[in-house]
Design a protein around this motif. Structure first.
Motif, PDB file in Angstrom:
ATOM      1  N   GLY A 174      16.363   5.422  -7.729  1.00  0.00           N
ATOM      2  CA  GLY A 174      16.899   4.257  -7.042  1.00  0.00           C
ATOM      3  C   GLY A 174      16.087   3.760  -5.862  1.00  0.00           C
ATOM      4  O   GLY A 174      16.555   2.912  -5.097  1.00  0.00           O
ATOM      5  N   PHE A 175      14.857   4.263  -5.702  1.00  0.00           N
ATOM      6  CA  PHE A 175      13.978   3.803  -4.628  1.00  0.00           C
ATOM      7  C   PHE A 175      12.877   2.913  -5.206  1.00  0.00           C
ATOM      8  O   PHE A 175      12.611   2.937  -6.408  1.00  0.00           O
ATOM      9  CB  PHE A 175      13.344   4.994  -3.903  1.00  0.00           C
ATOM     10  N   LYS A 176      12.231   2.175  -4.328  1.00  0.00           N
ATOM     11  CA  LYS A 176      11.110   1.341  -4.751  1.00  0.00           C
ATOM     12  C   LYS A 176       9.765   1.882  -4.275  1.00  0.00           C
ATOM     13  O   LYS A 176       8.731   1.563  -4.857  1.00  0.00           O
ATOM     14  CB  LYS A 176      11.298  -0.090  -4.227  1.00  0.00           C
ATOM     15  N   ASP A 177       9.792   2.700  -3.204  1.00  0.00           N
ATOM     16  CA  ASP A 177       8.540   3.163  -2.603  1.00  0.00           C
ATOM     17  C   ASP A 177       8.685   4.613  -2.155  1.00  0.00           C
ATOM     18  O   ASP A 177       9.552   4.935  -1.336  1.00  0.00           O
ATOM     19  CB  ASP A 177       8.186   2.279  -1.403  1.00  0.00           C
ATOM     20  N   GLY A 178       7.842   5.481  -2.688  1.00  0.00           N
ATOM     21  CA  GLY A 178       7.877   6.885  -2.304  1.00  0.00           C
ATOM     22  C   GLY A 178       6.690   7.311  -1.467  1.00  0.00           C
ATOM     23  O   GLY A 178       6.552   8.497  -1.145  1.00  0.00           O
ATOM     24  N   VAL A 179       5.827   6.355  -1.109  1.00  0.00           N
ATOM     25  CA  VAL A 179       4.573   6.678  -0.425  1.00  0.00           C
ATOM     26  C   VAL A 179       4.538   6.160   1.010  1.00  0.00           C
ATOM     27  O   VAL A 179       4.168   6.884   1.936  1.00  0.00           O
ATOM     28  CB  VAL A 179       3.374   6.109  -1.217  1.00  0.00           C
ATOM     29  N   ASN A 180       4.915   4.911   1.198  1.00  0.00           N
ATOM     30  CA  ASN A 180       4.777   4.258   2.496  1.00  0.00           C
ATOM     31  C   ASN A 180       6.019   4.429   3.366  1.00  0.00           C
ATOM     32  O   ASN A 180       7.136   4.538   2.863  1.00  0.00           O
ATOM     33  CB  ASN A 180       4.513   2.765   2.298  1.00  0.00           C
ATOM     34  N   ALA A 181       5.797   4.430   4.676  1.00  0.00           N
ATOM     35  CA  ALA A 181       6.913   4.497   5.622  1.00  0.00           C
ATOM     36  C   ALA A 181       7.506   3.113   5.821  1.00  0.00           C
ATOM     37  O   ALA A 181       6.781   2.117   5.864  1.00  0.00           O
ATOM     38  CB  ALA A 181       6.434   5.054   6.957  1.00  0.00           C
ATOM     39  N   CYS A 182       8.814   3.056   5.966  1.00  0.00           N
ATOM     40  CA  CYS A 182       9.485   1.790   6.268  1.00  0.00           C
ATOM     41  C   CYS A 182       9.084   1.289   7.649  1.00  0.00           C
ATOM     42  O   CYS A 182       8.925   0.092   7.858  1.00  0.00           O
ATOM     43  CB  CYS A 182      11.001   1.984   6.192  1.00  0.00           C
ATOM     44  N   CYS A 183       8.909   2.215   8.594  1.00  0.00           N
ATOM     45  CA  CYS A 183       8.620   1.850   9.981  1.00  0.00           C
ATOM     46  C   CYS A 183       7.367   2.571  10.457  1.00  0.00           C
ATOM     47  O   CYS A 183       7.324   3.809  10.479  1.00  0.00           O
ATOM     48  CB  CYS A 183       9.813   2.215  10.870  1.00  0.00           C
ATOM     49  N   GLY A 184       6.344   1.805  10.834  1.00  0.00           N
ATOM     50  CA  GLY A 184       5.086   2.385  11.294  1.00  0.00           C
ATOM     51  C   GLY A 184       3.977   1.373  11.146  1.00  0.00           C
ATOM     52  O   GLY A 184       4.225   0.180  10.952  1.00  0.00           O
ATOM     53  N   THR A 185       2.754   1.838  11.197  1.00  0.00           N
ATOM     54  CA  THR A 185       1.618   0.935  11.005  1.00  0.00           C
ATOM     55  C   THR A 185       0.457   1.722  10.415  1.00  0.00           C
ATOM     56  O   THR A 185       0.522   2.947  10.284  1.00  0.00           O
ATOM     57  CB  THR A 185       1.211   0.264  12.336  1.00  0.00           C
ATOM     58  N   GLY A 186      -0.601   1.006  10.059  1.00  0.00           N
ATOM     59  CA  GLY A 186      -1.762   1.659   9.475  1.00  0.00           C
ATOM     60  C   GLY A 186      -1.532   2.017   8.018  1.00  0.00           C
ATOM     61  O   GLY A 186      -0.510   1.662   7.424  1.00  0.00           O
ATOM     62  N   PRO A 187      -2.494   2.735   7.408  1.00  0.00           N
ATOM     63  CA  PRO A 187      -2.357   3.131   6.008  1.00  0.00           C
ATOM     64  C   PRO A 187      -1.069   3.914   5.767  1.00  0.00           C
ATOM     65  O   PRO A 187      -0.778   4.883   6.484  1.00  0.00           O
ATOM     66  CB  PRO A 187      -3.592   4.014   5.769  1.00  0.00           C
ATOM     67  N   TYR A 188      -0.286   3.464   4.811  1.00  0.00           N
ATOM     68  CA  TYR A 188       0.974   4.114   4.416  1.00  0.00           C
ATOM     69  C   TYR A 188       2.017   4.136   5.536  1.00  0.00           C
ATOM     70  O   TYR A 188       3.012   4.844   5.439  1.00  0.00           O
ATOM     71  CB  TYR A 188       0.719   5.554   3.927  1.00  0.00           C
ATOM     72  N   GLY A 189       1.800   3.365   6.598  1.00  0.00           N
ATOM     73  CA  GLY A 189       2.682   3.457   7.763  1.00  0.00           C
ATOM     74  C   GLY A 189       2.524   4.796   8.446  1.00  0.00           C
ATOM     75  O   GLY A 189       3.428   5.267   9.146  1.00  0.00           O
ATOM     76  N   GLY A 190       1.352   5.404   8.258  1.00  0.00           N
ATOM     77  CA  GLY A 190       1.125   6.769   8.715  1.00  0.00           C
ATOM     78  C   GLY A 190       0.834   6.920  10.191  1.00  0.00           C
ATOM     79  O   GLY A 190       0.844   8.035  10.714  1.00  0.00           O
ATOM     80  N   ILE A 191       0.552   5.820  10.884  1.00  0.00           N
ATOM     81  CA  ILE A 191       0.401   5.895  12.341  1.00  0.00           C
ATOM     82  C   ILE A 191       1.798   5.873  12.946  1.00  0.00           C
ATOM     83  O   ILE A 191       2.558   4.925  12.755  1.00  0.00           O
ATOM     84  CB  ILE A 191      -0.448   4.729  12.873  1.00  0.00           C
ATOM     85  N   PHE A 192       2.138   6.909  13.672  1.00  0.00           N
ATOM     86  CA  PHE A 192       3.503   7.130  14.157  1.00  0.00           C
ATOM     87  C   PHE A 192       3.788   6.230  15.359  1.00  0.00           C
ATOM     88  O   PHE A 192       3.799   6.666  16.505  1.00  0.00           O
ATOM     89  CB  PHE A 192       3.659   8.605  14.527  1.00  0.00           C
ATOM     90  N   SER A 193       4.044   4.955  15.054  1.00  0.00           N
ATOM     91  CA  SER A 193       4.243   3.968  16.120  1.00  0.00           C
ATOM     92  C   SER A 193       5.634   3.347  16.091  1.00  0.00           C
ATOM     93  O   SER A 193       5.918   2.440  16.875  1.00  0.00           O
ATOM     94  CB  SER A 193       3.195   2.857  15.992  1.00  0.00           C
ATOM     95  N   CYS A 194       6.494   3.807  15.213  1.00  0.00           N
ATOM     96  CA  CYS A 194       7.813   3.199  15.035  1.00  0.00           C
ATOM     97  C   CYS A 194       8.557   3.094  16.368  1.00  0.00           C
ATOM     98  O   CYS A 194       8.714   4.085  17.083  1.00  0.00           O
ATOM     99  CB  CYS A 194       8.640   4.025  14.049  1.00  0.00           C
ATOM    100  N   GLY A 195       8.973   1.893  16.706  1.00  0.00           N
ATOM    101  CA  GLY A 195       9.691   1.658  17.950  1.00  0.00           C
ATOM    102  C   GLY A 195       8.829   1.117  19.070  1.00  0.00           C
ATOM    103  O   GLY A 195       9.343   0.598  20.063  1.00  0.00           O
ATOM    104  N   GLY A 196       7.508   1.244  18.948  1.00  0.00           N
ATOM    105  CA  GLY A 196       6.601   0.680  19.938  1.00  0.00           C
ATOM    106  C   GLY A 196       6.617   1.365  21.288  1.00  0.00           C
ATOM    107  O   GLY A 196       6.232   0.768  22.298  1.00  0.00           O
TER     108      GLY A 196
END
Length: 398
Positions: free
Chosen positions: A296-318
């Protein structure tokens, strides 16, 4: 004499029917089956932290008390949970007919239903993120404070009963392997991987033994996930194909899980009355990462919240070093909420698996079994058949 035999037979029949009824109710899965008052004590890291880090001096990366955390609206404002909403222990508390379990450091927290000692960034070793999180050893000291407080409030006998009937849930170790080992060249020089895993498991075993000695008998464990597939580690992977998981991290997680499984089997034989629920989170989550649409998911790789490749830079919330971040439209479509943590939907799905899932997800007991189990020997119908004098004792145990 004949009348006494008839009454005895009637009593036996009544006991048998009562037992069948109780089994039927248990199979129905209704909330009335849960023994009220079973406390829930939680130890661990950001996977189960419900807000302790709100009350300590730590770095922004170890906090989740700012938007867009808790954005889905279940909570009126961010609570410190590293999720878009609830986390796994919130659901378990709900299934056990308990209120949300408060963080230990929350002012005026009540302890009778349990306490959450977990801290984002914490490790089994005190050297992991030292000074920035509440390590496992300190969490155990906090538990001792709660034990003393309960004894003053309830008395020694009632506290001992509460602690023996409680469920102790432990979810910790990821930070020891990510920052504590893979991010620490000196630690890698001093200890080969096998030796380091042994250090973690050895210290974790000591913690389990300490809780057992304080009265704990029922334990639940959240095993480590495929760490190398977290968006943050996937983005750091430069040793193989772009976009693949960081295999060194996942290999350590698997080694940890295998070692913990072996230790728990051994402890079960050594510690009288010890019961446990060990999860197989690695394979369960790996399946959703690689086959998201199947669940029931659409994406198992990328983060919903973040930046950079795969949302892998831990910036969620700024609030961290990198201020820029992107936020997806619907977190329910994603396995990953931010660079390190899954979405509420993943928490809910695995909480259900832990609660009453099959042995392929959780064994030898599921959490429902542990919450339903009363740590007192009870007579069975067989005991009465073998010795009718046990009939009255059987009634008293119902």
């Amino acid at each position: 004499m004949e009348r006494r035999l008839i009454m005895s037979d009637f009593g036996f029949l009544l006991a048998y029917v009562t037992l069948l009824l109780s089994v039927s109710l248990e199979a129905s899965g209704g909330p009335s089956e849960i023994k009220t008052g079973t406390a829930f004590f939680i130890f661990g890291d950001s996977s189960v932290d419900s807000g302790n880090n709100n009350y300590i001096d730590t770095i922004p990366e170890n906090r989740g008390n700012y938007k867009p955390y808790a954005q889905n609206g279940f909570f009126k404002e961010p609570t410190g949970r590293f999720s878009d909403g609830r986390i796994i222990v919130d659901y378990i508390a709900e299934y056990a007919n308990l209120p949300l379990i408060p963080p230990f450091l929350q002012p005026s927290a009540e302890y009778v239903n349990g306490v959450n000692f977990a801290s984002g960034g914490a490790g089994v070793l005190s050297t992991t993120n030292q000074g920035q999180a509440i390590d496992l050893k300190t969490q155990l000291k906090h538990f001792e404070e709660v034990q003393n407080s309960l004894t003053k409030k309830l008395g020694d006998a009632e506290t001992k009963e509460l602690l023996s009937e409680a469920v102790y849930f432990i979810s910790i170790g990821s930070n020891d392997y990510m920052g504590g080992y893979l991010g620490n060249p000196r630690m890698q020089e001093q200890h080969p991987p096998e030796e380091y895993v042994g250090m973690i498991i050895g210290n974790l075993t000591q913690a389990i033994q300490e809780l057992y000695e304080k009265g704990g008998r029922k334990f639940g464990f959240l095993s480590l996930s495929p760490l190398g597939c977290l968006p943050a580690l996937r983005a750091l992977n430069t040793k193989s194909n772009v976009g693949s998981c960081f295999e060194e991290a996942s290999t350590l997680a698997l080694a940890h899980n295998n070692a913990l499984k072996a230790v728990l089997t051994r402890i079960e034989h050594l510690f009288m009355g010890f019961k446990y629920s060990n999860s197989y989170f690695y394979n369960w989550l790996d399946d959703r990462i690689n086959n998201p649409t199947k669940f029931g998911f659409k994406d198992g790789v990328n983060a919903c919240c973040g930046t950079g490749p795969y949302g892998g830079i831990f910036s969620c919330g700024g609030t961290k070093k990198v201020r820029e971040y992107q936020l997806c439209d619907n977190a329910d479509d994603y396995v990953w909420w931010d660079s390190f943590h899954p979405t509420e939907r993943i928490h809910e799905q695995f909480a259900k698996a832990l609660w009453d899932g099959p042995p392929s997800y959780v064994a030898p007991y599921n959490l429902k079994d542990l919450f339903l189990t009363i740590n007192k020997e009870k007579l069975t119908i067989g005991d009465i058949v073998d010795n009718p004098e046990n009939e009255q004792t059987f009634y008293e145990s119902l």
